[in-house]
Enzyme design. Sequence first.
Site: not given
Length: 565
Positions: A99, A205, A260, A333-334
Amino acid sequence: MERNRWYKDAVFYQIWPRSFKDGNGDGIGDLWGVLEKLDYIASLGVTGIWFSPLYVSPQADYGYDIADYKAINPEYGDLDVFQQVLDGAHARGLRVIMDLVVNHTSSEHPWFKESRTSRDNPYHDYYIWRDGGRDREGNPTPPNNWDSLFEGRAWEYEPAIDQWYLHVFAKGQPDLNMDNPAVRAEVEDIMRFWLDMGVDGFREDVITFISKVEGMPSDHLMVPGARGLRFYENGPHVHEYLEQFRDNVLSHYDCMTVGEAPMITPDKALPFIEEGPNQTLDMMFTFEHMCADCLFTDYVPLPFNLRKLKGAFSKWQKELDGKAWNALYIENHDHPRVVSRYGSEAYRVESAKLLAASYLFQKGTPFVYQGQEIGMTNTHFGSIDEVPDVSAQNQYRNRMASGAKESDVMALINRAARDHSRTPVQWSAEENAGFCPAGVEPWFAVNPNYHGINVAAAEEGEDSILNFYRKAIALRRELPVVREGSYKEFKRVSNELYVYAREMEGQRLLVICNFADHETLMRPPAGYDPSLGELRLGNYDDAPGTRPDGFLPLRPWECRVYVYE
Ligand code: GLC
Ligand code: CA
């Protein structure tokens, strides 16, 4: 470097390290735990791992607030064990992507600590500092009216220098000033550090947020909560900066990138991902299909609408076709767990398999999130104290402050919190679900349903969700049509059925999904007579054929995958 675009054959598994597996017995997931589970990951048939942040971090946003980009958070291990994980993954044919969180750092990062000490500090301009104003009483007021997406206003005051810093996310996540060439050089340096160690690429990210509109004007159009967003989402220099990273770093390695991109539309995405000389990212994580039961954010819930989901899937399949490549996911994970959102807890096994089939055969590179492969579900939070995430805490505080009823606020948190996907992975029916040793308190409460839902039990059952994922991934990798074929959707107006085909010369595939708690009748699409295809995958023991009246009966949450050759 000549690119072979290996990522087009890849299937990734996402690890959110804190909750994956505790290897050293302190109740926190870590890289020793990952080492133990590499064989398991490989057994899924995936070909890569994406690690959510492993770096040194005070964990204000669980690693998305980085205090040292070139070291592993001591709770998770160190660079030696990371190297072992990397080598172990590579030895099993698994690529590893990291990430890359460079829209912001942690407020504990040494750059930021320097930056806030004086306006002349060489690191001052690494961040976005602005003068504010004064109200009538002489109190400092922020430079503009922007909101933080996670915590109050987007600005925080620093008395030592009488200036404000921008934080689009939490207070502990000051935004980097990407307009500063020194900051971009640091990003290049971080990329090289990991690529030279042997990692295979990055998940970038909120990468579309890195460039802010000059002047940063107040936002009088947006509703409070998201003011400012339109001034940094897909901002003015984002392409230029990504071109720099590509030319100076990425193009020299055999690596891949997935950016993202909240709120992105195909028109805005194509300039990043269209294959050709201007391409800066290999693919993007888009968000439209994650809003089939909400309005823009999980915190504005709506009833699940299958047509919205299908519309989003098909739009991206069509708009990128022949031009760019999709990143496919339904969990990370969001967001809360997908079975609890788009599936049915009552038909957990059937619906988890159906959801797998609904996206794994689309065109693009699939990502499977830890626990998704065993059909983990949402948990239950009795009070806000049980919910660790900064954004859930913020939602709670804001709503309570505006006078909402506690029980309503907790109902919303239980519906929308991303913490649901962050409970420890359920490995077995043993105490603590085998995530950490018995007698040790896990950092975050295990979902009490682990007695029935866990990897060990799923390994035993031939028809488990886990084994369905294995079969689906293997099938996807076996059939060239899944990589190459065109995409076609049928039954578009149906509120129950999602039916799509993939087609190429000599091979076709049909996926049928009945998103309903009841039986649904379907007239097979022309050219897709079930009796002429080979049923390669399904989630019931048998597959009754078309009735004399021409309808194919589909049971609750039934899915089928037919291949025609
Ligand atoms: C991304 C991450 C999310 C994080 C945010 C701020 O959306 O996926 O977990 O909180 O960025 O870094
Ligand atoms: Ca640990």
